[in-house]
Write a protein that holds these residues in place. Sequence first.
Motif, short mmCIF file in Angstrom:
data_model
loop_
_atom_site.label_atom_id
_atom_site.label_comp_id
_atom_site.label_asym_id
_atom_site.label_seq_id
_atom_site.Cartn_x
_atom_site.Cartn_y
_atom_site.Cartn_z
N GLY A 37 0.83 -1.20 0.00
CA GLY A 37 0.00 0.00 0.00
C GLY A 37 0.87 1.26 0.00
O GLY A 37 1.86 1.34 0.72
N TRP A 45 1.59 2.41 3.22
CA TRP A 45 0.27 2.47 3.87
C TRP A 45 -0.04 1.06 4.36
O TRP A 45 -0.31 0.15 3.57
CB TRP A 45 -0.80 2.97 2.90
CG TRP A 45 -2.13 3.16 3.57
CD1 TRP A 45 -3.19 2.30 3.54
CD2 TRP A 45 -2.53 4.27 4.39
NE1 TRP A 45 -4.22 2.80 4.30
CE2 TRP A 45 -3.85 4.01 4.83
CE3 TRP A 45 -1.91 5.44 4.81
CZ2 TRP A 45 -4.55 4.89 5.66
CZ3 TRP A 45 -2.61 6.32 5.62
CH2 TRP A 45 -3.91 6.04 6.03
N LEU A 54 -9.31 1.77 -1.51
CA LEU A 54 -10.08 2.08 -2.72
C LEU A 54 -9.27 2.99 -3.63
O LEU A 54 -8.65 3.95 -3.16
CB LEU A 54 -11.38 2.81 -2.29
CG LEU A 54 -12.16 3.56 -3.35
CD1 LEU A 54 -12.83 2.59 -4.34
CD2 LEU A 54 -13.25 4.44 -2.71
N SER A 55 -9.27 2.70 -4.91
CA SER A 55 -8.72 3.62 -5.91
C SER A 55 -9.75 3.83 -7.01
O SER A 55 -10.47 2.89 -7.37
CB SER A 55 -7.44 3.06 -6.56
OG SER A 55 -6.41 2.97 -5.60
N ASN A 97 -4.58 16.29 3.26
CA ASN A 97 -5.19 15.04 2.75
C ASN A 97 -5.55 14.04 3.85
O ASN A 97 -5.60 12.85 3.58
CB ASN A 97 -4.25 14.37 1.73
CG ASN A 97 -2.97 13.87 2.38
OD1 ASN A 97 -2.48 14.49 3.32
ND2 ASN A 97 -2.46 12.76 1.92
N ASP A 98 -5.77 14.52 5.06
CA ASP A 98 -6.06 13.57 6.14
C ASP A 98 -7.54 13.56 6.52
O ASP A 98 -8.17 14.61 6.67
CB ASP A 98 -5.24 13.92 7.39
CG ASP A 98 -3.80 13.47 7.26
OD1 ASP A 98 -3.48 12.81 6.25
OD2 ASP A 98 -3.00 13.77 8.15
N LYS A 109 -5.67 9.98 13.17
CA LYS A 109 -5.81 9.75 11.72
C LYS A 109 -6.75 8.57 11.46
O LYS A 109 -6.51 7.46 11.91
CB LYS A 109 -4.43 9.49 11.10
CG LYS A 109 -4.50 9.33 9.59
CD LYS A 109 -3.25 9.81 8.89
CE LYS A 109 -3.32 9.52 7.40
NZ LYS A 109 -2.42 10.32 6.60
N GLY A 112 -6.54 8.53 4.80
CA GLY A 112 -5.85 9.54 4.00
C GLY A 112 -6.18 9.38 2.53
O GLY A 112 -6.70 8.35 2.09
N ILE A 113 -5.88 10.44 1.80
CA ILE A 113 -6.17 10.50 0.37
C ILE A 113 -4.84 10.67 -0.37
O ILE A 113 -4.04 11.53 0.00
CB ILE A 113 -7.03 11.74 0.03
CG1 ILE A 113 -8.17 11.95 1.03
CG2 ILE A 113 -7.52 11.74 -1.41
CD1 ILE A 113 -9.28 10.99 0.97
N LEU A 114 -4.64 9.85 -1.38
CA LEU A 114 -3.44 9.97 -2.21
C LEU A 114 -3.88 10.36 -3.61
O LEU A 114 -4.75 9.72 -4.18
CB LEU A 114 -2.72 8.61 -2.24
CG LEU A 114 -1.52 8.46 -3.16
CD1 LEU A 114 -0.35 9.30 -2.67
CD2 LEU A 114 -1.09 6.99 -3.23
N GLY A 125 -6.49 7.57 -4.43
CA GLY A 125 -6.45 6.43 -3.51
C GLY A 125 -6.98 6.84 -2.15
O GLY A 125 -6.59 7.88 -1.62
N ILE A 126 -7.88 6.01 -1.63
CA ILE A 126 -8.46 6.31 -0.32
C ILE A 126 -8.15 5.14 0.60
O ILE A 126 -8.51 3.99 0.30
CB ILE A 126 -10.03 6.40 -0.41
CG1 ILE A 126 -10.48 7.22 -1.61
CG2 ILE A 126 -10.62 6.89 0.91
CD1 ILE A 126 -10.57 8.67 -1.42
N GLY A 127 -7.52 5.42 1.71
CA GLY A 127 -7.29 4.39 2.73
C GLY A 127 -8.03 4.82 3.99
O GLY A 127 -7.82 5.94 4.46
#
Length: 247
Positions: A37, A45, A54-55, A97-98, A109, A112-114, A125-127
């Motif tokens: 990740g 990640w 999710l992407s 992005n948090d 946290k 986060g968003i990538l 990307g969403i984790g």
Amino acid sequence: MYKLTILDECDSTQEELKKTLKDNEFLAIIAKRQFKGKGSYSREWISDPGGLYLSFNFPTIPLNLPASIIFSVIVAISLQEYVDHTLGKHLGIIYPNDLVVKLNGNYYKLGGILVEICGNNYVIGIGINVNNQVSNYQFEHKALSLNELSRIVNNKTYKFDVVDIAKNILDKVSLFYSSRIDIYQRLLELDFTHELKNVKILVFMDGEEVIDTFDNIKIDYNLKKIVLYKSRMRKDLEFEKVRRIFY
Ligand code: BTN
């Protein structure tokens, strides 16, 4: 709008999506776990089972705010609607992005968003820490999952449906694409950044990245600038100059 693929495992949903993505398609991939990740700033990640990984792609149309902020707000709105009100009021975002949980004056946290760019698309990307246990991990930030939040706030261990959460997020992204959701209206109430005090910030100044501590930070989303305060000093910076906030 999105064609969703669900994988048991993969190295990274970001890389899987980039492999198959063509223009004029809306693809989304979730995996139950990831072996490699990717987090922002080339960090790893940790992607244990129980989390949401999710992407999806989104065309690189002009946006009024950094993409990381827009998608953080969309995810926060979607999560707030998904969980009950007692949990929802603890959820918000911290620039850039948090996804965070605010609990007893502390910030944790949640995810986060990538944002990456691949041809004419953003690959987002969403984790999110959903049913996985993260409160004992020693990350750079203190972390919490929705499941742990529910245990603390509602005194019950609730197993959330990760696929359902992903579908809700994708529905909200589709609404945003067709201009049927107003991000700006919700941004101010969801943004916890301005509440932080005595905060360490990684900024890009005079050609290099430095970490400095500031009394507080204000983000002017209309004027598109960030103001850092320290004693009587005030520093106005463009969005992209503020790289990371440690809370
Ligand atoms: C961050 O560092 O805060 C952003 C983390 C983003 C992680 C997600 S999980 C799904 C997608 N696939 C990856 O490899 N990374 C992103």
